[in-house]
Motif scaffolding. Structure first.
Motif, short mmCIF file in Angstrom:
data_model
loop_
_atom_site.label_atom_id
_atom_site.label_comp_id
_atom_site.label_asym_id
_atom_site.label_seq_id
_atom_site.Cartn_x
_atom_site.Cartn_y
_atom_site.Cartn_z
N GLU A 1 60.46 46.89 36.42
CA GLU A 1 61.10 45.75 37.08
C GLU A 1 60.11 44.61 37.28
OE1 GLU A 1 64.46 47.71 39.96
OE2 GLU A 1 62.36 48.07 40.46
N LEU A 2 58.90 44.96 37.68
CA LEU A 2 57.87 43.95 37.89
C LEU A 2 57.54 43.25 36.57
CD1 LEU A 2 56.01 42.63 39.94
CD2 LEU A 2 54.38 44.49 39.58
N ALA A 3 57.50 44.00 35.51
CA ALA A 3 57.24 43.43 34.19
C ALA A 3 58.35 42.45 33.80
CB ALA A 3 57.13 44.54 33.15
N GLN A 4 59.59 42.85 34.02
CA GLN A 4 60.71 41.97 33.68
C GLN A 4 60.67 40.68 34.50
OE1 GLN A 4 63.90 44.73 34.42
NE2 GLN A 4 63.99 45.39 32.27
N LEU B 1 53.66 47.94 29.70
CA LEU B 1 52.35 48.54 29.50
C LEU B 1 51.26 47.72 30.21
CD1 LEU B 1 50.43 50.62 28.24
CD2 LEU B 1 50.39 49.17 26.17
N ALA B 2 51.31 46.41 30.06
CA ALA B 2 50.31 45.56 30.70
C ALA B 2 50.37 45.72 32.22
CB ALA B 2 50.52 44.10 30.31
N VAL B 3 51.56 45.73 32.78
CA VAL B 3 51.71 45.88 34.24
C VAL B 3 51.15 47.22 34.69
CG1 VAL B 3 53.37 46.11 36.13
CG2 VAL B 3 53.63 44.27 34.45
N ARG B 4 51.48 48.29 33.99
CA ARG B 4 50.97 49.62 34.37
C ARG B 4 49.45 49.66 34.30
NH1 ARG B 4 55.09 51.25 31.00
NH2 ARG B 4 53.60 52.06 29.47
N GLN B 5 48.87 49.05 33.26
CA GLN B 5 47.42 49.04 33.12
C GLN B 5 46.76 48.21 34.22
OE1 GLN B 5 47.17 47.64 29.06
NE2 GLN B 5 46.78 49.71 28.29
N ILE B 6 47.34 47.08 34.56
CA ILE B 6 46.78 46.24 35.63
C ILE B 6 46.88 46.96 36.96
CG2 ILE B 6 47.12 44.09 36.92
CD1 ILE B 6 48.06 42.85 34.17
N LEU B 7 48.02 47.58 37.24
CA LEU B 7 48.20 48.28 38.51
C LEU B 7 47.32 49.52 38.63
CD1 LEU B 7 52.08 48.06 38.96
CD2 LEU B 7 50.33 46.66 40.05
N ALA C 1 50.92 35.56 38.63
CA ALA C 1 52.34 35.89 38.49
C ALA C 1 52.68 37.19 39.21
CB ALA C 1 52.72 35.99 37.01
N LEU C 2 51.84 38.20 39.04
CA LEU C 2 52.07 39.49 39.71
C LEU C 2 52.00 39.32 41.22
CD1 LEU C 2 50.01 41.82 37.36
CD2 LEU C 2 52.49 41.90 37.73
N ALA C 3 50.96 38.64 41.68
CA ALA C 3 50.80 38.42 43.13
C ALA C 3 52.00 37.69 43.70
CB ALA C 3 49.51 37.65 43.39
N GLN C 4 52.41 36.61 43.05
CA GLN C 4 53.54 35.83 43.55
C GLN C 4 54.81 36.67 43.61
OE1 GLN C 4 54.40 32.29 41.30
NE2 GLN C 4 56.01 31.65 42.70
#
Length: 101
Positions: free
Chosen positions: A24-27, A34-40, A53-56
């Motif tokens: 959901e965060l990726a969308q 994959l990028a979101v999972r790796q960053i998290l 973008a993630l922080a916001q």
């Protein structure tokens, strides 16, 4: 936050508290799952625009402060062993034990 691991942990905690998935965060941010999972997980350093973008999306603000200011926020908590956190400390993700969260 002084390390990539601290950054990842802060984002992960915000994601958990909002009960949203990495997908959901990726969308919502336009990043790949994959990028979101790796960053998290802290295994990938995000570009600054992706971090913003993630922080916001997680209701956080990415703020740069001088190191002396960040140290001033963390050190008093560690020295005094407080259990109370001010509103500013809470917004910055600093826990009573002095660990950014």
């Amino acid at each position: 936050m002084k390390t990539l691991a601290n950054f990842a942990a802060t984002l992960s905690e915000a994601k958990r508290s909002q009960k949203i998935t990495a997908k959901e965060l990726a969308q919502r941010t336009g990043l790949s799952s994959l990028a979101v999972r790796q960053i998290l997980s802290g295994t990938r350093a995000p570009r600054i625009t992706n971090a913003m973008a993630l922080a916001q999306e997680l209701g956080l603000e990415l703020v740069f402060v001088p190191t002396v200011v960040a140290d001033g926020i963390e050190r008093p908590l560690k020295k005094r062993g407080r259990t109370v956190v001010t509103d500013i400390e809470r917004m910055l993700g600093v826990r009573p034990d002095g660990i950014g969260g």
